[in-house]
Design a protein around this motif. Structure first.
Motif, PDB file in Angstrom:
ATOM      1  N   GLU A 161       0.828  -1.205   0.000  1.00 41.95           N
ATOM      2  CA  GLU A 161       0.000   0.000   0.000  1.00 41.95           C
ATOM      3  C   GLU A 161       0.863   1.257   0.000  1.00 41.95           C
ATOM      4  OE1 GLU A 161      -3.938   1.650   2.409  1.00 41.95           O
ATOM      5  OE2 GLU A 161      -2.444   0.475   3.506  1.00 41.95           O
ATOM      6  N   PHE A 162       0.357   2.304  -0.644  1.00 41.27           N
ATOM      7  CA  PHE A 162       1.007   3.615  -0.678  1.00 41.27           C
ATOM      8  C   PHE A 162       0.126   4.590   0.096  1.00 41.27           C
ATOM      9  CE2 PHE A 162       2.365   7.241  -3.805  1.00 41.27           C
ATOM     10  CZ  PHE A 162       2.901   7.953  -2.742  1.00 41.27           C
ATOM     11  N   VAL A 163       0.634   5.079   1.214  1.00 39.03           N
ATOM     12  CA  VAL A 163      -0.104   6.001   2.080  1.00 39.03           C
ATOM     13  C   VAL A 163       0.676   7.303   2.195  1.00 39.03           C
ATOM     14  CG1 VAL A 163      -1.082   6.384   4.373  1.00 39.03           C
ATOM     15  CG2 VAL A 163      -1.036   4.069   3.412  1.00 39.03           C
ATOM     16  N   SER A 164       0.005   8.424   1.994  1.00 43.09           N
ATOM     17  CA  SER A 164       0.655   9.720   2.193  1.00 43.09           C
ATOM     18  C   SER A 164       0.032  10.419   3.396  1.00 43.09           C
ATOM     19  CB  SER A 164       0.528  10.598   0.943  1.00 43.09           C
ATOM     20  OG  SER A 164      -0.823  10.940   0.700  1.00 43.09           O
ATOM     21  N   ILE A 165       0.870  11.161   4.122  1.00 46.78           N
ATOM     22  CA  ILE A 165       0.434  11.944   5.272  1.00 46.78           C
ATOM     23  C   ILE A 165       0.736  13.405   4.973  1.00 46.78           C
ATOM     24  CG2 ILE A 165       0.733  12.401   7.731  1.00 46.78           C
ATOM     25  CD1 ILE A 165       1.574   9.515   8.101  1.00 46.78           C
ATOM     26  N   VAL A 166      -0.293  14.230   5.040  1.00 49.77           N
ATOM     27  CA  VAL A 166      -0.122  15.654   4.785  1.00 49.77           C
ATOM     28  C   VAL A 166      -0.604  16.445   5.998  1.00 49.77           C
ATOM     29  CG1 VAL A 166      -0.338  15.392   2.293  1.00 49.77           C
ATOM     30  CG2 VAL A 166      -2.385  15.823   3.654  1.00 49.77           C
ATOM     31  N   GLY A 167      -0.089  17.648   6.112  1.00 52.72           N
ATOM     32  CA  GLY A 167      -0.450  18.506   7.235  1.00 52.72           C
ATOM     33  C   GLY A 167       0.526  19.644   7.343  1.00 52.72           C
ATOM     34  N   SER A 168       0.165  20.669   8.091  1.00 54.57           N
ATOM     35  CA  SER A 168       1.026  21.843   8.229  1.00 54.57           C
ATOM     36  C   SER A 168       2.261  21.512   9.052  1.00 54.57           C
ATOM     37  CB  SER A 168       0.241  22.982   8.892  1.00 54.57           C
ATOM     38  OG  SER A 168      -0.215  22.579  10.172  1.00 54.57           O
ATOM     39  N   SER A 169       3.260  22.369   8.976  1.00 53.77           N
ATOM     40  CA  SER A 169       4.464  22.197   9.784  1.00 53.77           C
ATOM     41  C   SER A 169       4.099  22.227  11.263  1.00 53.77           C
ATOM     42  CB  SER A 169       5.467  23.313   9.476  1.00 53.77           C
ATOM     43  OG  SER A 169       5.897  23.241   8.136  1.00 53.77           O
ATOM     44  N   GLY A 170       4.705  21.315  12.035  1.00 52.57           N
ATOM     45  CA  GLY A 170       4.425  21.268  13.457  1.00 52.57           C
ATOM     46  C   GLY A 170       3.219  20.437  13.829  1.00 52.57           C
ATOM     47  N   SER A 171       2.607  19.757  12.850  1.00 49.54           N
ATOM     48  CA  SER A 171       1.406  18.966  13.151  1.00 49.54           C
ATOM     49  C   SER A 171       1.730  17.599  13.736  1.00 49.54           C
ATOM     50  CB  SER A 171       0.547  18.813  11.891  1.00 49.54           C
ATOM     51  OG  SER A 171       1.283  18.179  10.855  1.00 49.54           O
ATOM     52  N   GLY A 172       3.014  17.191  13.688  1.00 56.00           N
ATOM     53  CA  GLY A 172       3.418  15.916  14.286  1.00 56.00           C
ATOM     54  C   GLY A 172       3.777  14.835  13.295  1.00 56.00           C
ATOM     55  N   LYS A 173       3.823  15.174  12.002  1.00 52.05           N
ATOM     56  CA  LYS A 173       4.043  14.173  10.959  1.00 52.05           C
ATOM     57  C   LYS A 173       5.395  13.479  11.103  1.00 52.05           C
ATOM     58  CE  LYS A 173       3.704  16.983   7.493  1.00 52.05           C
ATOM     59  NZ  LYS A 173       3.754  18.235   8.293  1.00 52.05           N
ATOM     60  N   SER A 174       6.446  14.258  11.221  1.00 51.17           N
ATOM     61  CA  SER A 174       7.789  13.679  11.313  1.00 51.17           C
ATOM     62  C   SER A 174       7.972  12.897  12.608  1.00 51.17           C
ATOM     63  CB  SER A 174       8.853  14.780  11.218  1.00 51.17           C
ATOM     64  OG  SER A 174       8.842  15.367   9.935  1.00 51.17           O
ATOM     65  N   THR A 175       7.385  13.391  13.684  1.00 48.44           N
ATOM     66  CA  THR A 175       7.453  12.670  14.965  1.00 48.44           C
ATOM     67  C   THR A 175       6.798  11.307  14.832  1.00 48.44           C
ATOM     68  OG1 THR A 175       7.445  14.728  16.242  1.00 48.44           O
ATOM     69  CG2 THR A 175       6.790  12.720  17.403  1.00 48.44           C
ATOM     70  N   LEU A 176       5.651  11.255  14.168  1.00 47.23           N
ATOM     71  CA  LEU A 176       4.978   9.977  13.955  1.00 47.23           C
ATOM     72  C   LEU A 176       5.859   9.034  13.146  1.00 47.23           C
ATOM     73  CD1 LEU A 176       2.497   8.137  14.109  1.00 47.23           C
ATOM     74  CD2 LEU A 176       1.651   9.243  12.023  1.00 47.23           C
ATOM     75  N   LEU A 177       6.505   9.544  12.108  1.00 41.38           N
ATOM     76  CA  LEU A 177       7.363   8.699  11.284  1.00 41.38           C
ATOM     77  C   LEU A 177       8.532   8.141  12.101  1.00 41.38           C
ATOM     78  CD1 LEU A 177       6.585   8.265   8.342  1.00 41.38           C
ATOM     79  CD2 LEU A 177       8.520   9.702   7.679  1.00 41.38           C
ATOM     80  N   HIS A 178       9.089   8.963  12.980  1.00 44.85           N
ATOM     81  CA  HIS A 178      10.191   8.506  13.838  1.00 44.85           C
ATOM     82  C   HIS A 178       9.730   7.411  14.801  1.00 44.85           C
ATOM     83  CE1 HIS A 178      12.652  12.475  13.264  1.00 44.85           C
ATOM     84  NE2 HIS A 178      12.647  11.695  12.199  1.00 44.85           N
TER      85      HIS A 178
END
Length: 226
Positions: free
Chosen positions: A36-53
């Motif tokens: 599966e190909f899933v993309s996560i979008v959102g403004s800076s500071g929304s927690g995206k990179s933290t979730l990936l880590h």
């Protein structure tokens, strides 16, 4: 139904500085299925990179559970988490994080060379194949400082794929590139995803990249939004 290769259950991540604390992730759950190909979008500071880590085992959640290939991942010690990352996950970042003292070939081969069972000839052949797939067969002996930004990112992509991971995690993989180069990286990502039959979870501000996903998840202030 496709098998689940990466799963997060009710993930919370709190950062504390002295007496103050910030909840960056607030009870997020996620399932990614094989292929599966899933993309996560959102403004800076929304927690995206933290979730990936957290999903990649680079950081632990404050609460919740992470499963990789049906194995509880977040509670393992650092050594075991590293072994599972090496076996099942590939990482691509906005900035390539290549080792400057090593050649393109050596950088790509590095994840496999870290394995005790590594056979240099086989590892080198796999690394050469991937560098050829990303159009860099003529750059094998060049070090990162001798490569363009797009070339460095293609080396990073080859490195992420050398162990044939079940899941690719990418954090703004085209965010530091011009439009033409970004499109080249995007096309490589989609082609190689099919070739290696892997799941792909990408954090991106690139609308075209996001829209190409099987699923788009929107994040704001540490939670999913409609």
């Amino acid at each position: 139904m496709s098998s689940i290769v990466l799963e997060a259950k009710d993930i919370t991540k709190t950062f504390t500085d002295g007496r103050s604390s910030v909840d960056v992730l607030k009870g997020l759950s996620l399932q990614v299925c094989a292929g599966e190909f899933v993309s996560i979008v959102g403004s800076s500071g929304s927690g995206k990179s933290t979730l990936l880590h957290v999903l990649g085992g680079l950081d632990r959640p404050t609460a919740g559970e992470v499963f990789l290939n049906n194995e509880r991942f977040d509670t393992l010690n650092e050594t075991k988490r590293g072994e599972l990352r090496n076996q099942h996950l590939g990482f691509v970042y906005q900035f390539h994080h290549l080792l400057p003292e090593f050649t393109a070939l050596e950088n790509v081969a590095m994840p496999l060379m870290l394995r005790q069972s590594a056979n240099y000839k086989k590892v080198s052949e796999q690394a050469k194949y991937l560098l050829d797939r990303v159009g860099l067969s003529h750059r094998l002996t060049h070090k990162p400082g001798e490569l363009s930004g797009g070339e460095r990112q293609r080396v990073a992509l080859a490195r992420a794929l050398v162990a044939q991971p079940k899941v690719m995690l990418a954090d703004e993989p085209t965010g530091n590139l011009d439009r033409h180069t970004a499109m080249t990286i995007f096309e490589l990502l989609t082609d190689l995803k099919k070739e290696f039959d892997m799941a792909m979870l990408i954090v991106t501000h690139d609308e075209q990249l996001a829209q190409s996903a099987d699923r788009i998840l929107h994040m704001q202030d540490g939670i999913w939004t409609p």
